[in-house]
Design a protein around this motif. Structure first.
Motif, PDB file in Angstrom:
ATOM      1  N   GLU A  47     -24.437 -19.342  -3.973  1.00  0.00           N
ATOM      2  CA  GLU A  47     -23.460 -20.438  -3.734  1.00  0.00           C
ATOM      3  C   GLU A  47     -22.464 -20.083  -2.942  1.00  0.00           C
ATOM      4  OE1 GLU A  47     -21.346 -24.018  -6.346  1.00  0.00           O
ATOM      5  OE2 GLU A  47     -22.702 -22.645  -7.349  1.00  0.00           O
ATOM      6  N   GLY A  48     -21.794 -20.941  -2.195  1.00  0.00           N
ATOM      7  CA  GLY A  48     -20.353 -20.447  -1.543  1.00  0.00           C
ATOM      8  C   GLY A  48     -20.703 -19.746  -0.227  1.00  0.00           C
ATOM      9  N   SER A  49     -19.470 -19.533   0.288  1.00  0.00           N
ATOM     10  CA  SER A  49     -19.552 -18.928   1.659  1.00  0.00           C
ATOM     11  C   SER A  49     -18.370 -17.906   1.745  1.00  0.00           C
ATOM     12  CB  SER A  49     -19.434 -19.806   2.998  1.00  0.00           C
ATOM     13  OG  SER A  49     -18.352 -20.560   2.836  1.00  0.00           O
ATOM     14  N   VAL A  50     -18.460 -16.828   2.469  1.00  0.00           N
ATOM     15  CA  VAL A  50     -17.375 -15.680   2.531  1.00  0.00           C
ATOM     16  C   VAL A  50     -17.296 -15.054   3.976  1.00  0.00           C
ATOM     17  CG1 VAL A  50     -17.028 -15.082   0.366  1.00  0.00           C
ATOM     18  CG2 VAL A  50     -18.810 -14.240   1.541  1.00  0.00           C
ATOM     19  N   LYS A  51     -16.079 -14.540   4.407  1.00  0.00           N
ATOM     20  CA  LYS A  51     -16.192 -13.737   5.440  1.00  0.00           C
ATOM     21  C   LYS A  51     -15.849 -12.577   4.942  1.00  0.00           C
ATOM     22  CE  LYS A  51     -14.180 -17.265   8.784  1.00  0.00           C
ATOM     23  NZ  LYS A  51     -12.968 -17.653   9.554  1.00  0.00           N
ATOM     24  N   ILE A  52     -16.418 -11.468   5.466  1.00  0.00           N
ATOM     25  CA  ILE A  52     -16.376  -9.992   5.103  1.00  0.00           C
ATOM     26  C   ILE A  52     -16.142  -9.087   6.367  1.00  0.00           C
ATOM     27  CG2 ILE A  52     -17.961  -8.299   3.971  1.00  0.00           C
ATOM     28  CD1 ILE A  52     -19.818 -10.432   3.174  1.00  0.00           C
ATOM     29  N   LYS A  53     -15.073  -8.389   6.051  1.00  0.00           N
ATOM     30  CA  LYS A  53     -14.740  -7.336   7.151  1.00  0.00           C
ATOM     31  C   LYS A  53     -15.605  -6.096   6.833  1.00  0.00           C
ATOM     32  CE  LYS A  53     -11.067  -4.391   8.739  1.00  0.00           C
ATOM     33  NZ  LYS A  53      -9.516  -4.058   8.498  1.00  0.00           N
ATOM     34  N   ALA A  54     -16.208  -5.953   7.861  1.00  0.00           N
ATOM     35  CA  ALA A  54     -17.469  -4.780   7.631  1.00  0.00           C
ATOM     36  C   ALA A  54     -16.550  -3.342   7.660  1.00  0.00           C
ATOM     37  CB  ALA A  54     -18.287  -5.026   8.758  1.00  0.00           C
ATOM     38  N   VAL A  55     -17.207  -2.796   6.587  1.00  0.00           N
ATOM     39  CA  VAL A  55     -16.491  -1.370   6.505  1.00  0.00           C
ATOM     40  C   VAL A  55     -17.763  -0.193   6.613  1.00  0.00           C
ATOM     41  CG1 VAL A  55     -15.607   0.353   4.727  1.00  0.00           C
ATOM     42  CG2 VAL A  55     -14.936  -2.137   4.633  1.00  0.00           C
ATOM     43  N   LYS A  56     -18.848  -0.689   6.317  1.00  0.00           N
ATOM     44  CA  LYS A  56     -20.114   0.232   6.456  1.00  0.00           C
ATOM     45  C   LYS A  56     -21.267  -0.743   7.192  1.00  0.00           C
ATOM     46  CE  LYS A  56     -19.410   3.652   2.859  1.00  0.00           C
ATOM     47  NZ  LYS A  56     -20.022   4.249   1.747  1.00  0.00           N
ATOM     48  N   VAL A  57     -21.786  -0.330   8.501  1.00  0.00           N
ATOM     49  CA  VAL A  57     -22.854  -1.079   9.172  1.00  0.00           C
ATOM     50  C   VAL A  57     -23.998  -0.265   9.264  1.00  0.00           C
ATOM     51  CG1 VAL A  57     -20.980  -2.407  10.261  1.00  0.00           C
ATOM     52  CG2 VAL A  57     -21.734  -0.535  11.239  1.00  0.00           C
ATOM     53  N   GLY A  58     -25.255  -0.990   9.719  1.00  0.00           N
ATOM     54  CA  GLY A  58     -26.150  -0.270  10.238  1.00  0.00           C
ATOM     55  C   GLY A  58     -26.796   0.595   8.943  1.00  0.00           C
ATOM     56  N   SER A  59     -27.014   1.756   9.397  1.00  0.00           N
ATOM     57  CA  SER A  59     -27.605   3.039   8.721  1.00  0.00           C
ATOM     58  C   SER A  59     -26.825   3.432   7.622  1.00  0.00           C
ATOM     59  CB  SER A  59     -27.977   3.987   9.559  1.00  0.00           C
ATOM     60  OG  SER A  59     -27.057   4.640  10.198  1.00  0.00           O
ATOM     61  N   GLU A  60     -25.578   3.172   7.797  1.00  0.00           N
ATOM     62  CA  GLU A  60     -24.297   3.744   6.570  1.00  0.00           C
ATOM     63  C   GLU A  60     -24.313   2.616   5.625  1.00  0.00           C
ATOM     64  OE1 GLU A  60     -20.621   3.417   8.418  1.00  0.00           O
ATOM     65  OE2 GLU A  60     -21.030   5.603   9.672  1.00  0.00           O
ATOM     66  N   THR A  61     -24.910   1.504   5.726  1.00  0.00           N
ATOM     67  CA  THR A  61     -24.927   0.436   4.430  1.00  0.00           C
ATOM     68  C   THR A  61     -25.813   0.790   3.155  1.00  0.00           C
ATOM     69  OG1 THR A  61     -26.723  -0.601   5.386  1.00  0.00           O
ATOM     70  CG2 THR A  61     -24.474  -1.494   6.054  1.00  0.00           C
ATOM     71  N   SER A  62     -25.333   0.491   2.046  1.00  0.00           N
ATOM     72  CA  SER A  62     -26.060   1.000   1.051  1.00  0.00           C
ATOM     73  C   SER A  62     -27.566   0.675   1.087  1.00  0.00           C
ATOM     74  CB  SER A  62     -25.475   0.104  -0.290  1.00  0.00           C
ATOM     75  OG  SER A  62     -23.857   0.423  -0.500  1.00  0.00           O
ATOM     76  N   ILE A  63     -28.153  -0.571   1.496  1.00  0.00           N
ATOM     77  CA  ILE A  63     -29.633  -0.910   1.634  1.00  0.00           C
ATOM     78  C   ILE A  63     -30.218  -0.087   2.541  1.00  0.00           C
ATOM     79  CG2 ILE A  63     -29.337  -2.736   3.194  1.00  0.00           C
ATOM     80  CD1 ILE A  63     -31.474  -3.024  -0.097  1.00  0.00           C
ATOM     81  N   LYS A  64     -29.563   0.134   3.770  1.00  0.00           N
ATOM     82  CA  LYS A  64     -30.201   1.190   4.750  1.00  0.00           C
ATOM     83  C   LYS A  64     -30.285   2.617   4.194  1.00  0.00           C
ATOM     84  CE  LYS A  64     -31.752   0.486   8.158  1.00  0.00           C
ATOM     85  NZ  LYS A  64     -33.241   0.040   8.299  1.00  0.00           N
ATOM     86  N   ARG A  65     -29.456   2.845   3.540  1.00  0.00           N
ATOM     87  CA  ARG A  65     -29.334   4.499   2.911  1.00  0.00           C
ATOM     88  C   ARG A  65     -30.611   4.506   2.107  1.00  0.00           C
ATOM     89  NH1 ARG A  65     -24.877   7.402   3.879  1.00  0.00           N
ATOM     90  NH2 ARG A  65     -25.623   8.866   1.922  1.00  0.00           N
ATOM     91  N   ILE A  66     -30.803   3.570   0.970  1.00  0.00           N
ATOM     92  CA  ILE A  66     -32.054   3.437   0.641  1.00  0.00           C
ATOM     93  C   ILE A  66     -33.435   3.746   1.112  1.00  0.00           C
ATOM     94  CG2 ILE A  66     -33.400   2.458  -1.283  1.00  0.00           C
ATOM     95  CD1 ILE A  66     -30.558   1.270  -2.598  1.00  0.00           C
ATOM     96  N   THR A  67     -33.204   2.801   2.153  1.00  0.00           N
ATOM     97  CA  THR A  67     -34.309   2.680   3.175  1.00  0.00           C
ATOM     98  C   THR A  67     -34.766   4.180   3.877  1.00  0.00           C
ATOM     99  OG1 THR A  67     -33.900   0.532   3.968  1.00  0.00           O
ATOM    100  CG2 THR A  67     -35.104   1.819   5.396  1.00  0.00           C
ATOM    101  N   GLY A  68     -33.624   4.712   4.126  1.00  0.00           N
ATOM    102  CA  GLY A  68     -33.713   6.189   4.813  1.00  0.00           C
ATOM    103  C   GLY A  68     -34.568   7.247   3.786  1.00  0.00           C
ATOM    104  N   ILE A  69     -34.070   7.042   2.554  1.00  0.00           N
ATOM    105  CA  ILE A  69     -34.588   7.729   1.313  1.00  0.00           C
ATOM    106  C   ILE A  69     -35.989   7.423   1.268  1.00  0.00           C
ATOM    107  CG2 ILE A  69     -34.514   8.323  -1.036  1.00  0.00           C
ATOM    108  CD1 ILE A  69     -31.497   7.761  -1.131  1.00  0.00           C
ATOM    109  N   MET A  70     -36.286   6.151   1.606  1.00  0.00           N
ATOM    110  CA  MET A  70     -37.834   5.889   1.172  1.00  0.00           C
ATOM    111  C   MET A  70     -38.646   6.211   2.475  1.00  0.00           C
ATOM    112  SD  MET A  70     -38.704   4.508  -1.548  1.00  0.00           S
ATOM    113  CE  MET A  70     -37.652   4.448  -2.877  1.00  0.00           C
ATOM    114  N   GLU A  71     -37.977   6.352   3.733  1.00  0.00           N
ATOM    115  CA  GLU A  71     -38.573   6.771   4.823  1.00  0.00           C
ATOM    116  C   GLU A  71     -39.013   8.534   4.757  1.00  0.00           C
ATOM    117  OE1 GLU A  71     -36.040   5.972   8.049  1.00  0.00           O
ATOM    118  OE2 GLU A  71     -36.693   4.057   8.141  1.00  0.00           O
TER     119      GLU A  71
END
Length: 696
Positions: A270-294
């Motif tokens: 619920e709701g909406s936000v604006k987020i200043k991106a600090v980590k993007v692409g392969s640096e994000t938490s979810i993609k780091r886990i993806t890299g481990i899985m690869e």
């Protein structure tokens, strides 16, 4: 990749939800088709990707509009270097049509004229014979040599039905093994998808939809209800209620507002936000886990390599038995039956299936295991070493009291300490800064050339030298007298308080007392580890002796605690334990824990760990508590038990088949059929067991 259109993927067939490309780059000698398939299937909207290097084609099943075909083409063009980095050419994959054709030929062969029967026998047998010769010349006596010998001898005896049937079973067996491993790989691939395909970015007061890969640091990302947060960053505007289950395992929705930090993978309720991106692409938490899985998907673990070596050692048993039977009895049927009994299959084939399925099962319980080696090592460990702060404690240290011991106010002590710790990522420093901000204190600037020593910080603030740290740092390293507060400090340490000393110039200004709550599940987890075969639990801390002793009293399941340790000293402690023969699990969370995480047999990082700690760890807990440690341990032990069961079952069944073959109770075709059926039964049962989440 060139921009020449002829070298780009070309559509050769297209229908609703399915497209096939021809791409000359698939002739690349170092093509890794498994990796490229996994990378394609990580794209939202792609259901399945299959590569045929021999035909230089890739077939993709997808959902969505016809525009997806162009997106798929572009993804192929942008495929990563890892897709073409295989050290050896990938073996050809069997197709269903291959298995069906082989089965049909074997079925109809007995009813054909001798000429046709002979032609089919040689046509189907030539491939395994050539493969066996290549193996014998380049690798020695392996399972392929057994196949070659069985089919070759059958052809020499003009037993064409046997030759055709065994050749067919080899093809069908290869196909069944392949689809079993493909399904196992697909379990891990299901955890590799990008969080989103398109990201809404606010630029020049306009909302633009850009691909996930094109979001840059500093961009303002907009997320609304129903969307997944695609970047790690800070909320600059708005507030939301988010679902954190997919990342932390915590079912309770989390309310976030301006100033809060968010990591990728959360979904907005619920709701909406604006987020200043600090980590993007392969640096994000979810993609780091993806890299481990690869990496987990593509790399062979130590236990898989060991099973391969053991399987190779077992192949000569069948060959030797067959040769001995023929020499002693002259009965070719007995010899051929013995050759078809391959011990190696039961040892080699279940291992990758069990390992990868177990890793998938653990990942679904918020435990990321980077390799099969880590899975087996945590099962064999007998000692667990915990870093204290942020691991057995919540890491949410709060300032309890400020005690001056000079003509200086409590607020001044806090201001100086906060200024000195302003660049700190340590929980103590964060707590001091948070308390200063809560009280509305103005934190002065400190010189950027501050020096940091293991137990403290020294910097220049408003023309004064300010030191903040432990008593060891202030008194022993810096030579500042702390006797004025020694009695009070001793009493506070006995009560379990953390003490931070603050000195201005060469005088002690006072101490800041702090508390860090023990994780509520800590004692229960330690007790369960003891019940699960862990002999020794050790805690390491940089705290003073009295604080450490008071902490130890709250966790009676722990065996010992060591205090006043610097980061390098913690790693030395771990090394000493290993040298004594202990198999060590080290559990930590911070940058300072990285040396110990690497030194241990298995490094485990807890929820909230720093990036460096996660990189240094073999296992990452992504849930909200320490239960993941038990999940990892139980999963490892279940995997070990399953693999031992596969080995015992395979060796036992094949030994029985070998005895039956020796006694003349099995014909070659029957021996091959029963052998293959039992091998795949073991595979299926072991995979089902590995998919069960262990009880903790």
């Amino acid at each position: 990749m060139t921009n020449n259109s002829k070298s780009n993927p070309q559509i050769i067939h297209k229908c609703r939800g399915r497209v096939r490309f021809r791409w000359k780059k698939l002739y690349h000698p170092h093509l890794n088709p498994d990796y490229l398939e996994a990378w394609l299937e990580a794209m939202p909207g792609i259901n399945e990707a299959r590569i045929n290097p021999q035909a230089c084609s890739v077939t993709v099943s997808y959902s969505g509009s016809a525009e997806m075909t162009e997106k798929i083409r572009q993804r192929l063009v942008c495929s990563p270097e890892e897709s073409f980095s295989r050290k050896f050419p990938a073996p050809a994959k069997r197709k269903f049509v291959d298995a069906a054709a082989a089965g049909t030929i074997a079925t109809v062969s007995p009813f054909l004229p001798i000429q046709a029967k002979t032609a089919l026998a040689y046509a189907t047998g030539i491939s395994p014979i050539l493969r066996g010769l290549d193996t014998l010349i380049n690798r020695g006596l392996k399972v392929q040599v057994l196949d070659m010998s069985t089919i070759g001898l059958s052809l020499l005896r003009k037993d064409y039905n046997t030759a055709t049937s065994i050749a067919a079973m080899i093809v069908i067996g290869d196909y069944l093994k392949q689809i079993t491993e493909d399904r196992t790989n697909n379990l891990l691939r299901s955890l590799m998808s990008d969080p989103v395909e398109k990201v809404t970015v606010c630029k020049n007061e306009q909302l633009l939809d850009v691909p996930f890969e094109e979001v840059e640091k500093g961009d303002t990302v907009v997320c609304t209800a129903g969307e997944i947060i695609p970047v790690d960053g800070v909320i600059t505007e708005g507030e939301v209620l988010i679902n954190q289950t997919s990342i932390t395992g915590e079912a309770r929705p989390l309310h976030c507002k301006t100033g809060d930090q968010l990591i990728s993978g959360y979904s907005v309720i619920e709701g909406s936000v604006k987020i200043k991106a600090v980590k993007v692409g392969s640096e994000t938490s979810i993609k780091r886990i993806t890299g481990i899985m690869e990496n987990s998907l593509m790399e062979k673990s130590d236990v898989e390599l060991e099973s391969d070596r053991l399987a190779d050692k077992l192949a000569p048993i069948s060959f030797g038995t067959g040769a001995a039977l023929f020499a002693l009895t002259g009965d070719a049927d007995k010899a051929l039956s013995a050759l078809t009994v391959d011990y190696a299959c039961a040892v080699k084939f279940p291992t990758p299936v069990v390992i990868k399925t177990s890793m998938y099962t653990a990942a679904k319980s918020n435990v990321i295991i980077k390799s099969g080696s880590a899975l087996m090592k945590i099962a064999k460990a007998d000692t667990v070493v915990f870093d204290k702060t942020g691991t057995l404690t919540k890491g949410e240290i709060n300032v309890a009291e400020v005690i001056p011991c000079a003509e200086i106010t409590k607020h001044e002590i806090l201001r100086y300490a906060a200024a000195a710790e302003n660049r700190s990522f340590h929980p103590v420093g964060k707590a001091i800064i948070a308390e200063s901000e809560r009280l509305g204190l103005t934190i002065p600037d400190s010189l950027p050339d501050e020096s940091r020593i293991a137990h403290g910080v020294c910097t220049s603030i408003e023309g004064k030298t300010v030191r903040v740290g432990s008593r060891h740092y202030i008194h022993d390293d810096c030579g500042i007298d702390c006797s004025c507060i020694s009695n009070v400090a001793t009493d506070l340490r006995k009560q379990g308080y953390i003490l931070v000393y603050v000195a201005v110039d060469q005088s002690l200004a006072g101490i800041i007392t702090m508390q860090d709550e023990i994780r509520p599940e800590a004692q229960n987890i330690l007790e369960k580890l003891k019940n699960d075969g862990i002999n020794k639990i050790i805690i390491l801390t940089g705290d003073h002796r009295e604080t450490a002793t008071a902490f130890m009293e709250k966790l009676p399941a722990a065996d010992s605690i060591y205090w006043d340790l610097k980061p390098d000293e913690k790693a030395i402690m771990v090394k000493r334990l290993k040298n004594k023969g202990h198999k060590i699990i080290f559990v930590g969370d911070g940058i300072n824990d990285a040396p110990s995480l690497v030194e241990a047999d298995v490094g485990v990082s807890v929820p909230g760990s720093t990036t460096l700690a996660k990189d240094a760890s073999a296992i990452i807990l992504t849930g909200q508590n320490l239960e993941g440690l038990l999940v990892a341990r139980k999963t490892g032990k279940q995997t070990e038990k399953t693999l031992k069961g596969c080995f015992k079952a395979g060796v036992g069944i094949n030994s029985g088949l070998m005895l039956a073959a020796t006694a003349g109770l099995l014909k070659p075709v029957s021996a091959a059929l029963i052998h293959n059926m039992t091998t795949f039964s073991i595979l299926g049962i072991s995979a089902l067991i590995s998919k069960r989440s262990p009880q903790i």
